[in-house]
Design a protein around this motif. Structure first.
Motif, mmCIF file in Angstrom:
data_model
loop_
_atom_site.group_PDB
_atom_site.id
_atom_site.type_symbol
_atom_site.label_atom_id
_atom_site.label_comp_id
_atom_site.label_asym_id
_atom_site.label_seq_id
_atom_site.Cartn_x
_atom_site.Cartn_y
_atom_site.Cartn_z
ATOM 1 N N SER A 28 0.848 -1.157 -0.051
ATOM 2 C CA SER A 28 0.111 0.130 0.089
ATOM 3 C C SER A 28 0.711 1.248 0.137
ATOM 4 O O SER A 28 0.614 2.157 -0.881
ATOM 5 C CB SER A 28 -0.947 0.170 1.378
ATOM 6 N N GLY A 31 2.417 1.907 -3.372
ATOM 7 C CA GLY A 31 1.555 2.328 -4.322
ATOM 8 C C GLY A 31 1.346 3.807 -4.336
ATOM 9 O O GLY A 31 1.356 4.298 -5.319
ATOM 10 N N VAL A 32 1.035 4.154 -2.981
ATOM 11 C CA VAL A 32 0.995 5.606 -2.717
ATOM 12 C C VAL A 32 2.179 6.449 -3.124
ATOM 13 O O VAL A 32 2.098 7.206 -4.072
ATOM 14 C CB VAL A 32 0.594 5.903 -1.178
ATOM 15 N N TYR A 33 3.236 5.931 -2.883
ATOM 16 C CA TYR A 33 4.714 6.748 -3.220
ATOM 17 C C TYR A 33 4.565 6.451 -4.724
ATOM 18 O O TYR A 33 4.973 7.734 -5.322
ATOM 19 C CB TYR A 33 5.784 5.704 -2.651
ATOM 20 N N TRP A 35 2.340 6.403 -6.799
ATOM 21 C CA TRP A 35 1.154 7.207 -7.293
ATOM 22 C C TRP A 35 1.687 8.877 -7.305
ATOM 23 O O TRP A 35 1.447 9.651 -8.149
ATOM 24 C CB TRP A 35 -0.115 7.084 -6.662
ATOM 25 N N TRP A 36 2.275 9.134 -5.937
ATOM 26 C CA TRP A 36 2.573 10.460 -5.682
ATOM 27 C C TRP A 36 3.684 10.850 -6.696
ATOM 28 O O TRP A 36 3.545 12.148 -7.151
ATOM 29 C CB TRP A 36 3.058 10.712 -4.234
ATOM 30 N N GLY A 38 4.201 9.836 -9.675
ATOM 31 C CA GLY A 38 3.438 9.862 -11.139
ATOM 32 C C GLY A 38 2.713 11.199 -11.305
ATOM 33 O O GLY A 38 2.820 11.943 -12.205
ATOM 34 N N ARG A 39 1.912 11.628 -10.107
ATOM 35 C CA ARG A 39 1.276 12.954 -10.006
ATOM 36 C C ARG A 39 2.173 14.053 -9.861
ATOM 37 O O ARG A 39 2.065 15.010 -10.888
ATOM 38 C CB ARG A 39 0.537 12.995 -8.719
ATOM 39 N N ARG A 42 3.417 14.678 -13.682
ATOM 40 C CA ARG A 42 2.503 15.002 -14.577
ATOM 41 C C ARG A 42 2.358 16.583 -14.259
ATOM 42 O O ARG A 42 1.841 17.294 -15.238
ATOM 43 C CB ARG A 42 1.135 14.130 -14.291
#
Length: 50
Positions: A28, A31-33, A35-36, A38-39, A42
């Motif tokens: 978990s 995954g959050v790391y 996502w962060w 990638g965000r 972007r």
């Protein structure tokens, strides 16, 4: 019957459950790391494009 009683089997079962819990937590957090990160990339790409 149907459940693990006290003793070495019970201890091993508890250790197994603790390891599964740690694995879920690690996945978990990873995954959050990701996502962060990638965000963030972007958002940087959007700001560069302006």
């Amino acid at each position: 019957m149907g459940h693990i009683g006290h003793g070495i089997g019970h201890l091993l079962y508890q250790i197994f459950l603790a390891l599964i819990g740690l694995a879920v937590t690690m996945l978990s957090v990873t995954g959050v790391y990701l996502w962060w990160k990638g965000r963030q990339s972007r958002l940087k790409a959007l700001q560069k494009g302006r």
